[in-house]
Motif scaffolding. Structure first.
Motif, PDB file in Angstrom:
ATOM      1  N   SER A 178       0.799  -1.230   0.000  1.00 64.51           N
ATOM      2  CA  SER A 178       0.000   0.000   0.000  1.00 64.51           C
ATOM      3  C   SER A 178       0.828   1.275   0.000  1.00 64.51           C
ATOM      4  N   GLU A 179       2.151   1.177  -0.117  1.00 59.13           N
ATOM      5  CA  GLU A 179       3.013   2.340   0.052  1.00 59.13           C
ATOM      6  C   GLU A 179       2.665   3.473  -0.918  1.00 59.13           C
ATOM      7  N   LYS A 180       2.616   3.182  -2.228  1.00 57.11           N
ATOM      8  CA  LYS A 180       2.324   4.233  -3.203  1.00 57.11           C
ATOM      9  C   LYS A 180       0.917   4.774  -3.009  1.00 57.11           C
ATOM     10  N   TYR A 181       0.001   3.870  -2.748  1.00 54.96           N
ATOM     11  CA  TYR A 181      -1.392   4.236  -2.537  1.00 54.96           C
ATOM     12  C   TYR A 181      -1.524   5.179  -1.339  1.00 54.96           C
ATOM     13  N   THR A 182      -0.821   4.864  -0.244  1.00 57.30           N
ATOM     14  CA  THR A 182      -0.905   5.680   0.968  1.00 57.30           C
ATOM     15  C   THR A 182      -0.398   7.088   0.715  1.00 57.30           C
ATOM     16  N   LYS A 183       0.649   7.224  -0.076  1.00 56.46           N
ATOM     17  CA  LYS A 183       1.188   8.559  -0.372  1.00 56.46           C
ATOM     18  C   LYS A 183       0.164   9.413  -1.099  1.00 56.46           C
ATOM     19  N   VAL A 184      -0.518   8.834  -2.084  1.00 57.70           N
ATOM     20  CA  VAL A 184      -1.502   9.594  -2.847  1.00 57.70           C
ATOM     21  C   VAL A 184      -2.711   9.928  -1.983  1.00 57.70           C
ATOM     22  N   ILE A 185      -3.179   8.948  -1.228  1.00 53.76           N
ATOM     23  CA  ILE A 185      -4.359   9.175  -0.394  1.00 53.76           C
ATOM     24  C   ILE A 185      -4.068  10.223   0.677  1.00 53.76           C
ATOM     25  N   SER A 186      -2.849  10.230   1.208  1.00 50.59           N
ATOM     26  CA  SER A 186      -2.493  11.211   2.233  1.00 50.59           C
ATOM     27  C   SER A 186      -2.496  12.626   1.658  1.00 50.59           C
ATOM     28  N   THR A 187      -2.048  12.770   0.425  1.00 52.52           N
ATOM     29  CA  THR A 187      -2.088  14.073  -0.232  1.00 52.52           C
ATOM     30  C   THR A 187      -3.519  14.549  -0.398  1.00 52.52           C
ATOM     31  N   ASN A 188      -4.410  13.651  -0.804  1.00 56.05           N
ATOM     32  CA  ASN A 188      -5.820  14.013  -0.943  1.00 56.05           C
ATOM     33  C   ASN A 188      -6.426  14.389   0.406  1.00 56.05           C
ATOM     34  N   PHE A 189      -6.125  13.617   1.427  1.00 60.94           N
ATOM     35  CA  PHE A 189      -6.686  13.891   2.753  1.00 60.94           C
ATOM     36  C   PHE A 189      -6.211  15.228   3.298  1.00 60.94           C
ATOM     37  N   ASP A 190      -4.962  15.589   3.014  1.00 56.72           N
ATOM     38  CA  ASP A 190      -4.442  16.876   3.486  1.00 56.72           C
ATOM     39  C   ASP A 190      -5.239  18.045   2.898  1.00 56.72           C
ATOM     40  N   ARG A 191      -5.851  17.828   1.745  1.00 63.37           N
ATOM     41  CA  ARG A 191      -6.642  18.884   1.106  1.00 63.37           C
ATOM     42  C   ARG A 191      -7.999  19.083   1.772  1.00 63.37           C
ATOM     43  N   VAL A 192      -8.533  18.036   2.408  1.00 62.82           N
ATOM     44  CA  VAL A 192      -9.915  18.122   2.906  1.00 62.82           C
ATOM     45  C   VAL A 192     -10.036  18.055   4.423  1.00 62.82           C
ATOM     46  N   LYS A 193      -9.052  17.531   5.126  1.00 57.07           N
ATOM     47  CA  LYS A 193      -9.208  17.366   6.565  1.00 57.07           C
ATOM     48  C   LYS A 193      -9.103  18.685   7.299  1.00 57.07           C
ATOM     49  N   ARG A 194      -9.679  18.710   8.478  1.00 54.93           N
ATOM     50  CA  ARG A 194      -9.561  19.871   9.337  1.00 54.93           C
ATOM     51  C   ARG A 194      -8.134  20.012   9.827  1.00 54.93           C
ATOM     52  N   ALA A 195      -7.772  21.248  10.198  1.00 58.33           N
ATOM     53  CA  ALA A 195      -6.413  21.504  10.644  1.00 58.33           C
ATOM     54  C   ALA A 195      -6.067  20.728  11.910  1.00 58.33           C
ATOM     55  N   ASP A 196      -7.079  20.453  12.744  1.00 59.44           N
ATOM     56  CA  ASP A 196      -6.817  19.757  14.000  1.00 59.44           C
ATOM     57  C   ASP A 196      -7.001  18.254  13.903  1.00 59.44           C
ATOM     58  N   THR A 197      -7.181  17.734  12.702  1.00 63.55           N
ATOM     59  CA  THR A 197      -7.356  16.293  12.521  1.00 63.55           C
ATOM     60  C   THR A 197      -6.012  15.627  12.277  1.00 63.55           C
ATOM     61  N   GLU A 198      -5.709  14.667  13.115  1.00 63.54           N
ATOM     62  CA  GLU A 198      -4.516  13.833  12.942  1.00 63.54           C
ATOM     63  C   GLU A 198      -4.950  12.505  12.329  1.00 63.54           C
ATOM     64  N   ILE A 199      -4.255  12.084  11.280  1.00 63.14           N
ATOM     65  CA  ILE A 199      -4.579  10.823  10.622  1.00 63.14           C
ATOM     66  C   ILE A 199      -3.457   9.829  10.862  1.00 63.14           C
ATOM     67  N   VAL A 200      -3.830   8.648  11.341  1.00 60.10           N
ATOM     68  CA  VAL A 200      -2.867   7.552  11.479  1.00 60.10           C
ATOM     69  C   VAL A 200      -3.346   6.407  10.594  1.00 60.10           C
ATOM     70  N   HIS A 201      -2.415   5.619  10.116  1.00 61.42           N
ATOM     71  CA  HIS A 201      -2.742   4.535   9.192  1.00 61.42           C
ATOM     72  C   HIS A 201      -2.453   3.187   9.840  1.00 61.42           C
ATOM     73  N   LYS A 202      -3.366   2.260   9.630  1.00 56.59           N
ATOM     74  CA  LYS A 202      -3.163   0.873  10.024  1.00 56.59           C
ATOM     75  C   LYS A 202      -3.399  -0.022   8.807  1.00 56.59           C
ATOM     76  N   TYR A 203      -2.746  -1.170   8.809  1.00 50.33           N
ATOM     77  CA  TYR A 203      -2.811  -2.077   7.663  1.00 50.33           C
ATOM     78  C   TYR A 203      -3.128  -3.487   8.140  1.00 50.33           C
ATOM     79  N   VAL A 204      -3.856  -4.215   7.307  1.00 49.07           N
ATOM     80  CA  VAL A 204      -4.128  -5.618   7.639  1.00 49.07           C
ATOM     81  C   VAL A 204      -2.842  -6.424   7.536  1.00 49.07           C
ATOM     82  N   ALA A 205      -2.890  -7.622   8.101  1.00 49.00           N
ATOM     83  CA  ALA A 205      -1.667  -8.422   8.212  1.00 49.00           C
ATOM     84  C   ALA A 205      -1.462  -9.415   7.078  1.00 49.00           C
TER      85      ALA A 205
END
Length: 271
Positions: free
Chosen positions: A14-41
């Protein structure tokens, strides 16, 4: 607030996917929202996520990550898959919002137009699954149709992350077919397509005024909204009568032992 985004493939895939999704999320999330990522095993192939058996098995991993996220102090979670795997099950175990992006995207789209068109991957199994989710959400009567893009998933979700232009055009072509069938709002029934659409600023079918919804970004905003409502007004994370009835902690532990599930101990109930 702290939101955990749970991915349905292992981290190395998911490495490449996570980079793109994080860029998109930075555009829409609130300034006080912290995003952490978890992955299945376990799941290590994106194309496995369109088949019934891997979906079923993967839900176990997703639910484990939901339980872990609550124990680690997250305020809510969003499952980063348009199939919403583990969302129903997770809601019965935790006391914070658990959001499925497809459910959120469909319901939001229903406020923009009467008839919803779903654009999804080239996989017949997944297009049928999208229809099933619409039925589960109570929106089957609002669906104009489900249209698959022409690019095979093995290509769309490898080369597409490097060169998303062809995927963008394939989405537009499928959306125009749905518009001809009566759709006046478009939902992307694929997390990968959603990521590429927002990365290429595709939020409207060109020249039509018809919105195109990236379900992951909608899901993130829905998670923020539900957390705000829980914090400000103590709105329950889900209705506890019906499908999302809370599984008592003792029963949760018993079930976990029966199936050898490594669930974390429960976090104290929220006020």
């Amino acid at each position: 607030m702290k939101i955990c985004v749970i991915h349905v493939n292992c981290e190395e895939l998911s490495e490449k996917y996570t980079k793109v999704i994080s860029t998109n999320f930075d555009r829409v999330k609130r300034a006080d929202t912290e995003i952490v990522h978890k992955y299945v095993a376990h799941l290590r192939r994106a194309t496995d996520t369109v088949f019934a058996l891997p979906i079923l098995l993967n839900k176990i991993d997703v639910v484990q990550r939901i339980v872990e996220a609550e124990a680690e102090g997250a305020d809510g979670v969003m499952v980063a898959c348009s199939g919403d795997p583990g969302v129903i099950e997770g809601r019965t175990l935790v006391d914070f919002p658990v959001v499925g992006p497809m459910e959120a995207g469909l319901h939001l789209a229903a406020t923009y137009g009467k008839k919803i068109g779903i654009v999804t991957t080239a996989d017949p199994s997944w297009s049928e699954y999208c229809g099933t989710i619409a039925e589960t959400c109570g929106l089957a009567g609002r669906i104009a149709g489900v249209e698959r893009i022409s690019i095979p998933s093995a290509k769309a979700f490898t080369e597409g992350f490097e060169t998303p232009g062809p995927v963008r055009e394939a989405i537009i072509l499928a959306a125009r077919k749905l518009i001809a069938d009566g759709a006046n709002t478009i939902v992307l029934g694929s997390a990968g397509l959603s990521v590429m659409a927002s990365a290429t600023d595709l939020a409207e079918v060109p020249g039509t005024g018809i919105p195109v919804f990236d379900v992951l970004s909608v899901g993130l905003k829905m998670t923020e909204l539900k957390i705000d409502l829980q914090r400000a007004f103590h709105v329950p994370s889900a209705s506890r009568i019906g499908m999302y009835e809370r599984l008592e902690d003792a029963d949760r532990g018993r079930i976990a032992r029966l199936f050898a599930l490594p669930w974390a101990p429960p976090r104290p109930a929220r006020p």
